[in-house]
Motif scaffolding. Structure first.
Motif, PDB file in Angstrom:
ATOM      1  N   ILE A 199      -0.592  -9.677  -0.039  1.00 32.26           N
ATOM      2  CA  ILE A 199      -1.912  -9.604   0.593  1.00 32.26           C
ATOM      3  C   ILE A 199      -1.825  -8.898   1.941  1.00 32.26           C
ATOM      4  CG2 ILE A 199      -3.715 -10.979   1.709  1.00 32.26           C
ATOM      5  CD1 ILE A 199      -3.410 -13.025  -0.531  1.00 32.26           C
ATOM      6  N   MET A 200      -0.827  -9.234   2.729  1.00 31.98           N
ATOM      7  CA  MET A 200      -0.686  -8.625   4.047  1.00 31.98           C
ATOM      8  C   MET A 200      -0.382  -7.142   3.933  1.00 31.98           C
ATOM      9  SD  MET A 200       1.310 -11.617   6.179  1.00 31.98           S
ATOM     10  CE  MET A 200       0.969 -10.901   7.772  1.00 31.98           C
ATOM     11  N   LEU A 204       7.651  -6.712   8.917  1.00 31.93           N
ATOM     12  CA  LEU A 204       6.685  -7.552   9.627  1.00 31.93           C
ATOM     13  C   LEU A 204       5.894  -8.417   8.654  1.00 31.93           C
ATOM     14  CD1 LEU A 204       5.307  -8.296  12.315  1.00 31.93           C
ATOM     15  CD2 LEU A 204       3.693  -6.420  11.892  1.00 31.93           C
ATOM     16  N   SER A 205       5.463  -7.812   7.544  1.00 33.26           N
ATOM     17  CA  SER A 205       4.718  -8.568   6.530  1.00 33.26           C
ATOM     18  C   SER A 205       5.587  -9.665   5.929  1.00 33.26           C
ATOM     19  CB  SER A 205       4.225  -7.628   5.424  1.00 33.26           C
ATOM     20  OG  SER A 205       3.356  -6.648   5.933  1.00 33.26           O
ATOM     21  N   LEU A 206       6.842  -9.349   5.635  1.00 27.54           N
ATOM     22  CA  LEU A 206       7.743 -10.342   5.048  1.00 27.54           C
ATOM     23  C   LEU A 206       8.034 -11.472   6.035  1.00 27.54           C
ATOM     24  CD1 LEU A 206      10.303  -8.016   3.198  1.00 27.54           C
ATOM     25  CD2 LEU A 206       8.442  -9.347   2.202  1.00 27.54           C
ATOM     26  N   MET A 218      -3.643  -7.378   9.920  1.00 26.10           N
ATOM     27  CA  MET A 218      -2.966  -6.344   9.151  1.00 26.10           C
ATOM     28  C   MET A 218      -3.888  -5.156   8.877  1.00 26.10           C
ATOM     29  SD  MET A 218      -0.041  -7.624   9.085  1.00 26.10           S
ATOM     30  CE  MET A 218       0.775  -6.386   8.082  1.00 26.10           C
ATOM     31  N   THR A 219      -5.163  -5.430   8.659  1.00 27.93           N
ATOM     32  CA  THR A 219      -6.109  -4.329   8.441  1.00 27.93           C
ATOM     33  C   THR A 219      -6.245  -3.476   9.701  1.00 27.93           C
ATOM     34  OG1 THR A 219      -7.354  -5.673   6.852  1.00 27.93           O
ATOM     35  CG2 THR A 219      -8.456  -3.733   7.737  1.00 27.93           C
ATOM     36  N   THR A 220      -6.346  -4.109  10.859  1.00 28.92           N
ATOM     37  CA  THR A 220      -6.475  -3.370  12.113  1.00 28.92           C
ATOM     38  C   THR A 220      -5.217  -2.568  12.404  1.00 28.92           C
ATOM     39  OG1 THR A 220      -7.869  -5.172  12.953  1.00 28.92           O
ATOM     40  CG2 THR A 220      -7.037  -3.603  14.556  1.00 28.92           C
ATOM     41  N   MET A 221      -4.052  -3.146  12.118  1.00 29.86           N
ATOM     42  CA  MET A 221      -2.807  -2.391  12.297  1.00 29.86           C
ATOM     43  C   MET A 221      -2.775  -1.189  11.368  1.00 29.86           C
ATOM     44  SD  MET A 221       0.026  -5.425  12.780  1.00 29.86           S
ATOM     45  CE  MET A 221       1.333  -4.281  13.159  1.00 29.86           C
ATOM     46  N   GLY A 222      -3.260  -1.379  10.146  1.00 29.54           N
ATOM     47  CA  GLY A 222      -3.313  -0.250   9.210  1.00 29.54           C
ATOM     48  C   GLY A 222      -4.249   0.838   9.691  1.00 29.54           C
ATOM     49  N   LEU A 248       6.199   2.381   7.322  1.00 32.49           N
ATOM     50  CA  LEU A 248       6.544   1.311   6.378  1.00 32.49           C
ATOM     51  C   LEU A 248       7.820   0.586   6.779  1.00 32.49           C
ATOM     52  CD1 LEU A 248       5.702   2.980   2.939  1.00 32.49           C
ATOM     53  CD2 LEU A 248       4.378   1.279   4.196  1.00 32.49           C
ATOM     54  N   VAL A 249       8.717   1.309   7.457  1.00 34.64           N
ATOM     55  CA  VAL A 249       9.974   0.693   7.885  1.00 34.64           C
ATOM     56  C   VAL A 249       9.706  -0.488   8.811  1.00 34.64           C
ATOM     57  CG1 VAL A 249      12.116   1.088   9.158  1.00 34.64           C
ATOM     58  CG2 VAL A 249      11.234   2.856   7.644  1.00 34.64           C
TER      59      VAL A 249
END
Length: 272
Positions: free
Chosen positions: A21-22, A219-221, A198-202, A213-214
């Protein structure tokens, strides 16, 4: 019994779903940022930086708050196991004060310990174990209260107090283990903040044109691990982190060992 939105799922599945989800929210935000970047708003990346920092700080605060709640409840449940073992053990020893009822009281207390341990090791037997525990409460209270009425002295008063403590500990364990859980509203707030962060970071990455992605995958994990840890702590006997029952198991062994010592050896001597 109170349950939360994560209760039907295994710990591993909770981790996977949260991580996906993140990451999905980050990807959606990235595509939105790429689409909006065509307007050539040079100030957008600068204004999004503080917003991302604020959301990350808010997410960290909520996670810390949830972890504190779950850890406190875990410690309460752990202490309750020890306190209940002490209460049962004290009641078992004090049965010696009522010689006329000693045998049946000890039998019921041994059965009670077996029922309590079975409720933990076999979660599907929980409701029947609780009902059986209440039945044993009624038997114990009926016997000691009648003894106290027939012979009101210090010995019966001590036994009544022990059975009362035992019943109180049952209620404490039920409350802490089944009803004192993190409310769904707090979980929902955490999920919404995660999605917004996460949406704002994207979106910020979309404006810059770099996915990174690195950095985003670890961060998500990491956040998924923290949320999963809190979910696991909030579950009494389900998941990777469970409440140890060693004090109850030790008490069970002591009861059995004591009964073996108390049982006389009726083996007849060999004939000569």
């Amino acid at each position: 019994m109170h349950t939360n939105i994560f209760e039907p799922f295994s710990t591993f599945l909770v981790f996977i779903v949260i991580a996906l989800i993140m990451q999905a929210c980050c990807e959606v935000g990235y595509r939105i940022g790429q689409h909006v970047r065509t307007r050539q708003d040079k100030e957008a990346p600068i204004s999004l930086g503080p917003m991302v920092g604020g959301l990350l700080g808010m997410l960290a605060f909520v996670l810390a708050f949830l972890f504190s709640m779950a850890a406190d409840q875990y410690n309460v449940r752990k202490q309750n196991v020890l306190d209940e073992a002490d209460a049962i053990g004290t009641a078992y020893l004090r049965t010696d004060l009522l010689p006329s009822h000693q045998a049946e009281l000890k039998t019921w207390l041994r059965e009670y310990v077996d029922v309590r341990l079975d409720a933990v090791t076999n979660a599907h037997n929980l409701e029947s174990a609780i009902a059986h525990s209440i039945e044993i409460h009624a038997l114990l209270w009926s016997r000691v209260s009648s003894a106290a009425i027939a012979q009101p002295d210090t010995n019966t008063a001590l036994m009544v107090q022990s059975i009362n403590d035992l019943i109180d500990m049952h209620e404490k364990r039920i409350t802490a283990g089944l009803h004192s859980r993190i409310p769904d509203s707090i979980w929902l707030a955490l999920i919404i903040i995660c999605i917004l962060t996460m949406t704002t970071m994207g979106i910020q990455m979309g404006f810059s044109g770099k996915r990174r992605l690195v950095a985003m995958i670890p961060l998500s994990l990491a956040f998924a691990v923290l949320v999963t840890l809190v979910v696991d702590l909030d579950r009494p006997q389900k998941g990777l982190i469970t409440i140890g029952q060693q004090s109850m198991m030790d008490l069970q062994q002591e009861m059995r060992h004591g009964d073996e010592k108390a049982t006389p050896d009726h083996t007849e001597p060999a004939a000569h």
